[in-house]
Write an enzyme that holds these catalytic residues in place. Structure first.
Site, PDB file in Angstrom:
ATOM      1  N   ARG A   1       1.974   0.083  -2.122  1.00  0.00           N
ATOM      2  CA  ARG A   1       3.759  -0.299  -1.828  1.00  0.00           C
ATOM      3  C   ARG A   1       3.428  -1.665  -2.558  1.00  0.00           C
ATOM      4  NH1 ARG A   1       5.011   1.739   3.670  1.00  0.00           N
ATOM      5  NH2 ARG A   1       2.598   0.130   4.191  1.00  0.00           N
TER       6      ARG A   1
ATOM      7  N   ASP B   1       4.689   4.720   2.978  1.00  0.00           N
ATOM      8  CA  ASP B   1       3.749   4.877   2.568  1.00  0.00           C
ATOM      9  C   ASP B   1       3.041   5.633   1.682  1.00  0.00           C
ATOM     10  OD1 ASP B   1       0.961   3.842   1.740  1.00  0.00           O
ATOM     11  OD2 ASP B   1       0.561   2.969   4.313  1.00  0.00           O
TER      12      ASP B   1
ATOM     13  N   CYS C   1       2.113  -5.351   2.074  1.00  0.00           N
ATOM     14  CA  CYS C   1       2.170  -3.760   2.986  1.00  0.00           C
ATOM     15  C   CYS C   1       0.434  -4.237   3.575  1.00  0.00           C
ATOM     16  CB  CYS C   1       1.774  -2.824   1.449  1.00  0.00           C
ATOM     17  SG  CYS C   1       0.280  -3.166   0.885  1.00  0.00           S
TER      18      CYS C   1
END
Length: 152
Positions: free
Chosen positions: A14, A123, A8
């Site tokens: 994440r 996100d 990520c």
């Protein structure tokens, strides 16, 4: 052994969540010896930092252990060393390909592709919604593990 790298932007929300969810699923399936799982960032912004408080909180709520993770940046060698390199959104894919080179492209996927979905995982750094992020990551990791078990 199948080597999987989750990626990520900063490697604090994440991708470490996906790393620890996948490790947990693999352990529950008794397949730990078959997988090596890690995570990385496309940016340098969070290098050396641990997982975001929201990620740690959500993993704890779900009974998923997380180790002493420290954010690291994706490097060219990861494209050689890993079998699957899985990003969370389209922007991640763009930077993953720039860092890893076009030859790594066949290894690069979005996590939700494994669940038959063509969308990003939002996100939570921006949304604040770690519950939704967890649900998407859990769905993607379960589908990925099923696909990998079916191909053994």
């Amino acid at each position: 052994m199948k080597k999987i790298l989750f990626v990520c932007h900063g490697n604090i929300c994440r991708s470490p969540m996906a790393e620890f969810v996948m490790k947990h699923l693999v352990k529950k399936a008794g397949l730990e010896k078959n997988f090596y799982i890690d995570s990385a960032a496309t940016s340098t912004e969070e290098i050396g930092n641990g997982p975001h408080y929201g990620t740690r909180t959500k993993l704890s709520q779900m009974g998923i252990p997380y180790g002493d993770h420290r954010a690291r940046q994706l490097v060219y060698a990861d494209g050689i060393d890993y079998d699957l390199i899985i990003g969370m959104d389209q922007e991640n894919l763009y930077y993953m390909e720039r860092i890893l080179g076009k030859e790594a492209r066949p290894k690069i996927h979005l996590l939700l592709e494994w669940a038959g979905l063509k969308r990003d995982i939002a996100d939570p750094w921006y949304t604040g919604n770690f519950d939704q992020t967890y649900d998407d990551i859990d769905l993607g990791c379960r589908a990925l593990l099923t696909a990998l078990k079916d191909n053994q």
